[in-house]
Design an enzyme around this catalytic site. Structure first.
Site, PDB file in Angstrom:
ATOM      1  N   HIS A 153       0.814  -1.217   0.000  1.00 12.66           N
ATOM      2  CA  HIS A 153       0.000   0.000   0.000  1.00 12.66           C
ATOM      3  C   HIS A 153       0.840   1.256   0.000  1.00 12.66           C
ATOM      4  O   HIS A 153       0.427   2.294  -0.498  1.00 12.66           O
ATOM      5  CB  HIS A 153      -1.024  -0.040   1.123  1.00 12.66           C
ATOM      6  CG  HIS A 153      -2.199  -0.810   0.656  1.00 12.66           C
ATOM      7  ND1 HIS A 153      -2.212  -2.174   0.670  1.00 12.66           N
ATOM      8  CD2 HIS A 153      -3.323  -0.408   0.014  1.00 12.66           C
ATOM      9  CE1 HIS A 153      -3.319  -2.590   0.099  1.00 12.66           C
ATOM     10  NE2 HIS A 153      -4.015  -1.551  -0.301  1.00 12.66           N
ATOM     11  N   GLU A 189     -11.296 -10.576  -6.175  1.00 11.76           N
ATOM     12  CA  GLU A 189      -9.877 -10.545  -5.853  1.00 11.76           C
ATOM     13  C   GLU A 189      -9.397 -11.823  -5.172  1.00 11.76           C
ATOM     14  O   GLU A 189      -8.241 -11.946  -4.811  1.00 11.76           O
ATOM     15  CB  GLU A 189      -9.536  -9.315  -5.007  1.00 11.76           C
ATOM     16  CG  GLU A 189     -10.393  -9.101  -3.794  1.00 11.76           C
ATOM     17  CD  GLU A 189     -10.071  -7.799  -3.054  1.00 11.76           C
ATOM     18  OE1 GLU A 189      -9.047  -7.177  -3.327  1.00 11.76           O
ATOM     19  OE2 GLU A 189     -10.870  -7.430  -2.176  1.00 11.76           O
ATOM     20  N   ASP A 207      -4.728  -8.199  -5.103  1.00 14.76           N
ATOM     21  CA  ASP A 207      -4.924  -9.402  -4.295  1.00 14.76           C
ATOM     22  C   ASP A 207      -5.115 -10.633  -5.169  1.00 14.76           C
ATOM     23  O   ASP A 207      -4.659 -11.722  -4.815  1.00 14.76           O
ATOM     24  CB  ASP A 207      -6.121  -9.226  -3.354  1.00 14.76           C
ATOM     25  CG  ASP A 207      -5.725  -8.428  -2.119  1.00 14.76           C
ATOM     26  OD1 ASP A 207      -4.692  -8.780  -1.521  1.00 14.76           O
ATOM     27  OD2 ASP A 207      -6.408  -7.452  -1.785  1.00 14.76           O
TER      28      ASP A 207
HETATM   29  C1  PEP Z   1      -6.826  -5.079  -5.206  1.00 13.96           C
HETATM   30  O1  PEP Z   1      -6.617  -5.994  -4.403  1.00 13.96           O
HETATM   31  O2  PEP Z   1      -6.506  -5.142  -6.412  1.00 13.96           O
HETATM   32  C2  PEP Z   1      -7.443  -3.822  -4.758  1.00 13.96           C
HETATM   33  C3  PEP Z   1      -7.777  -2.887  -5.606  1.00 13.96           C
HETATM   34  O3  PEP Z   1      -7.622  -3.677  -3.423  1.00 13.96           O
HETATM   35  P1  PEP Z   1      -6.462  -3.277  -2.398  1.00 13.96           P
HETATM   36  O4  PEP Z   1      -5.234  -2.975  -3.207  1.00 13.96           O
HETATM   37  O5  PEP Z   1      -6.954  -2.112  -1.638  1.00 13.96           O
HETATM   38  O6  PEP Z   1      -6.318  -4.500  -1.564  1.00 13.96           O
HETATM   39 MG    MG Z   2      -7.561  -5.966  -2.480  1.00 15.18          MG
END
Ligand code: PEP
Ligand code: MG
Length: 580
Positions: free
Chosen positions: A194, A438, A462
Site C-alpha cells: 500500500h 480478488e 490481491d
Molecule cells: C486489489 O486488491 O486489487 C485492490 C484494488 O484492493 P487493495 O489494493 O486495496 O487490496
Molecule cells: Mg484488495
C-alpha cells in the site's frame, strides 16, 4: 564516490535531493519496579535482547556485497564492539539487580550517561560518535520492546527530502504526504504494497526493496532516485545530476502535453467508449481525479479514514466524509468500498484486541472481519446508504469468497435500510451493490456472483497475490509477481466473460488497470471499465485513444494462447508498439 543501489520500481518519476532517514526506533521508555522474584527473568530478557541485536548486526554485515568499501564493514564492526562493551552489556544488569527496575529503563539510564560524556567532548568527530551509541542502544531497545515503532519525519525537515526507511506503513505515508517529500525509498516492501500504491497516487517517485542499503546510506547523503528504473544513485556527479534534471523536465513536458486530454471523451481509436474512473484513498484526492476528467470514482478505499487514530470514525463522521466525496464528484458515480482492514492495511484503533496471526493475508480481513465485528460494519453500511441520498453512490464489498458471505452482507444492507426508514433518514433504495473479484474462488465462480450483484470489479493486487501465492508486500518474492501469468489472465478473462453473459458490468480497479503497459491487452480481452490512480488517468486515456479494438484482439488471442512467459511479454511489447 558515486555508486548505485538497485531496488524495485514502485512509483515512476525522478527525485533529486538529500536523504532523510526515518528512524524506526524504539518507543519511549518508562520506569517499572519489579517484584524481587522477577529480577532474574528480567536479566535474562536483557541478555536475550543484546544477543538478538548482535545477531542482527552480524546479519547486516554478512549481507554487504563484495567490493563495498572496507569502511562500511568497519562501521558495523564498531557497533558490534560497542555492543560488547561493559557499559552497554553489563552495567544495565548491575542496575537491574540493584534497583529492581525494568531492563529498558536500566539501558536508557546507561545510554544517557554515555551520551553526556560524548556531549562534553571538545573534538567534533568524537562528539558525533554518540550517534553510534544511540543506534546500538536503540537496536537493543527495539528487541526489548518486541515491536518496532516509526518516527515519521515531521515539519520542514522532510520538505524536498527523499525519505529512507526500512519500511513505511501506509499510515506513515499518509502522514508524510503533506510535507512535500520528494521521494520514498525503502529497504523492504513490494511494488504492490500500500505504500507503493500511495506513492503512485501521490505522484511521488519511489523505489522499494533496496536490500542492504542501510549500511550504505546516511542521513543527508545526496541521491538521485529513478523510480521508473528502481535505482538510487548515491553521491551523483554533476554530469549525472544534469542528465536527471533533463529527464525531470522531459517527464514534466510529457505530463503537460497530456493535459489537453482532460476534457476529451474516453474512446478507442475505432470509436468504442470506455469508462475511465479513479481510485481514491482520501476524499481530498478527488481534486486530481475530477481535474483530469475521471468519469467517477471506481474505488474509494475507506480504510484510510480509520488510520492514524485510536477510535474508528462513527456513522456521522463517515457520512460526512462520503458526502464530501460525492459532492466533489458533481454527479459522477462514487464507488465506496466497505472496510478492507487487516493484512497489509493495519490501523491503530479498529481492533486493539486483534491477536497476532501468522498468515494475515489469509486471515480475518476485509469482509470477513466486518461480518465478525459488525459494530464496525453496520455504521459504515448506514453511512454509505445515507450518502446515496446525496448523489450516485455504489457500495462495493472486498474479498468476497463465497455466497454465504454475500447473503450475510445483503441481509445487513436490508436491515440497515429498515433502520434508516425508522429514523426517517433518506437513502437511494436501489443503490447498486457490487463486489471486488480478488480471490481466485470468486473469479472462478464470477458467474454466480454476477447473478446476485449489480457490478463486479477485479482487484488484481490481491487476485495476483492469491493466485500465484506471493505475499504482495514481500519483496523477496516480488520477482514472481506477474500480471501476465496465464492463470491470472484466465481468471480475468473468466470474470469479464461472466459479466458479459449475465449482463453485469465488470471493471478493474487493481494496479494492473493503471499500468499503461497492459491497457491494450485489457481492451483486447474485452475490459471496458478501468479505475486507476488519479495520476495514471491521462496516460491510460491516451493509450485507449490509440487502440483499435479489432487489431488489439488479434494479438491478445495469441498472448492468451502462449505458454511461454518470454513470448507473452514480447507479444505485449509488440501490441504496445503497433498502432492497434
Ligand atoms: C486489489 O486488491 O486489487 C485492490 C484494488 O484492493 P487493495 O489494493 O486495496 O487490496
Ligand atoms: Mg484488495
Amino acid at each position: 564516490m558515486t555508486f548505485i543501489i538497485h531496488g524495485i520500481s514502485a512509483s515512476r518519476g525522478v527525485a533529486i535531493g538529500r536523504v532523510h532517514a526515518v528512524d524506526r526506533g524504539a518507543a519511549e521508555v518508562t520506569e517499572r519496579r519489579l517484584d524481587p522474584s522477577l529480577v532474574d527473568a528480567e536479566v535474562e530478557r536483557f541478555g536475550q535482547a543484546v544477543d538478538a541485536a548482535r545477531l542482527e548486526l552480524r546479519a547486516v554485515k554478512a549481507r554487504i556485497p563484495e567490493g563495498t568499501p572496507k569502511e562500511i564493514a568497519a562501521f558495523i564492526d564498531t557497533h558490534l564492539l560497542m555492543l560488547e562493551d561493559e557499559a552497554i552489556s553489563i552495567a544495565p544488569i548491575t542496575y537491574i539487580r540493584e534497583t529492581r527496575c525494568n531492563a529498558e529503563w536500566a539501558l536508557k539510564l546507561e545510554c544517557d550517561a554515555l551520551v553526556a560524556v560524548f556531549d562534553a567532548m571538545d573534538d567534533p568527530y568524537l562528539r558525533t560518535r554518540k550517534d553510534d551509541v544511540e543506534h546500538v542502544v536503540n537496536r537493543v531497545q527495539v528487541h526489548l520492546q518486541g515491536e518496532r515503532g516509526t518516527t515519521p519525519p515531521s515539519g520542514e525537515g522532510a520538505a524536498g527530502r527523499i525519505i529512507y526507511a526500512d519500511d513505511l506503513t501506509p499510515a506513515d505515508t499518509v502522514l508524510m504526504q503533506h510535507q512535500g517529500v520528494a521521494g520514498f525509498m525503502t529497504e523492504f516492501g513490494g511494488p504492490n504494497s500500500h505504500t507503493a500504491i500511495l506513492a503512485r497516487s501521490l505522484n511521488i517517485p519511489a523505489v522499494v526493496g533496496l536490500h542492504r542499503s542501510a549500511a550504505l546510506l546516511r542521513d543527508g547523503d545526496e541521491v538521485v532516485l529513478d523510480g521508473g528504473q528502481g535505482v538510487v544513485i548515491v553521491s551523483p556527479t554533476d554530469l549525472v545530476k544534469r542528465f536527471y534534471t533533463r529527464r525531470q523536465r522531459e517527464i514534466a513536458r510529457i505530463r503537460a502535453a497530456r493535459r489537453k486530454l482532460r476534457s476529451t471523451p474516453t474512446v478507442t481509436a475505432d470509436g468504442e467508449p470506455v469508462v475511465l474512473q479513479a481510485n481514491v484513498e482520501l476524499p481530498g484526492e478527488s481534486t486530481g481525479a475530477v481535474r483530469d476528467g475521471a468519469a467517477g470514482v471506481g474505488l474509494y478505499r475507506t480504510e484510510f479514514l480509520f488510520m492514524n487514530r485510536r477510535d474508528p470514525p462513527d456513522e456521522q463522521e463517515q457520512f460526512e466524509a462520503y458526502t464530501e466525496l460525492v459532492a466533489a464528484l458533481k454527479g459522477a458515480p462514487v464507488t465506496i468500498r466497505t472496510l478492507d482492514l487487516g493484512a497489509d492495511k493495519q490501523v491503530d484503533g479498529a481492533r486493539p484486541d486483534a491477536p497476532a496471526t501468522s498468515n494475515p493475508a489469509l486471515g480475518l480481513r476485509a469482509v470477513r472481519l466486518c461480518l465478525k465485528d459488525q459494530s464496525l460494519f453496520r455504521p459504515q453500511i448506514r453511512a454509505i446508504l445515507r450518502a446515496s441520498a446525496c448523489g450516485p453512490v455504489r457500495m462495493m464489498i472486498p474479498m468476497l469468497a463465497n455466497t454465504t458471505e454475500l447473503d450475510q452482507v445483503l441481509r445487513i444492507v436490508r436491515e440497515s435500510k429498515r433502520e434508516l426508514d425508522t429514523r426517517g433518514e433518506p437513502y437511494d433504495a436501489s443503490m447498486p451493490v457490487g463486489a471486488m473479484i480478488e480471490v481466485p474462488a470468486a473469479a472462478i465462480c464470477a458467474d454466480i456472483f454476477a447473478r446476485r450483484l449489480d457490478f463486479l470489479s477485479i482487484g488484481t493486487n490481491d487476485l495476483i497475490q492469491y493466485t500465484i501465492a506471493i505475499d504482495r508486500v514481500d519483496d523477496e518474492v516480488s520477482y514472481l509477481y506477474d500480471p501476465l501469468h496465464p492463470a491470472v489472465l484466465r481468471l480475468i478473462a473468466t470474470t469479464i466473460g461472466a459479466g458479459r453473459k449475465e449482463g453485469v458490468p465488470v471493471a478493474m480497479c487493481g494496479e494492473m488497470a493503471g499500468d499503461s503497459r497492459y491497457t491494450k491487452l485489457l481492451l483486447g480481452m474485452g475490459l471496458r471499465e478501468f479505475s486507476v490512480h488519479p495520476n495514471a488517468l491521462l496516460e491510460v486515456k491516451q493509450i485507449i485513444g490509440e487502440t483499435r479494438i479489432a487489431a488489439a484482439r488479434k494479438i491478445t488471442r495469441r498472448i492468451l494462447r502462449s505458454t511461454r512467459a518470454t513470448t507473452r511479454h514480447s507479444l505485449v511489447e509488440e501490441l504496445n508498439r503497433t498502432g492497434s
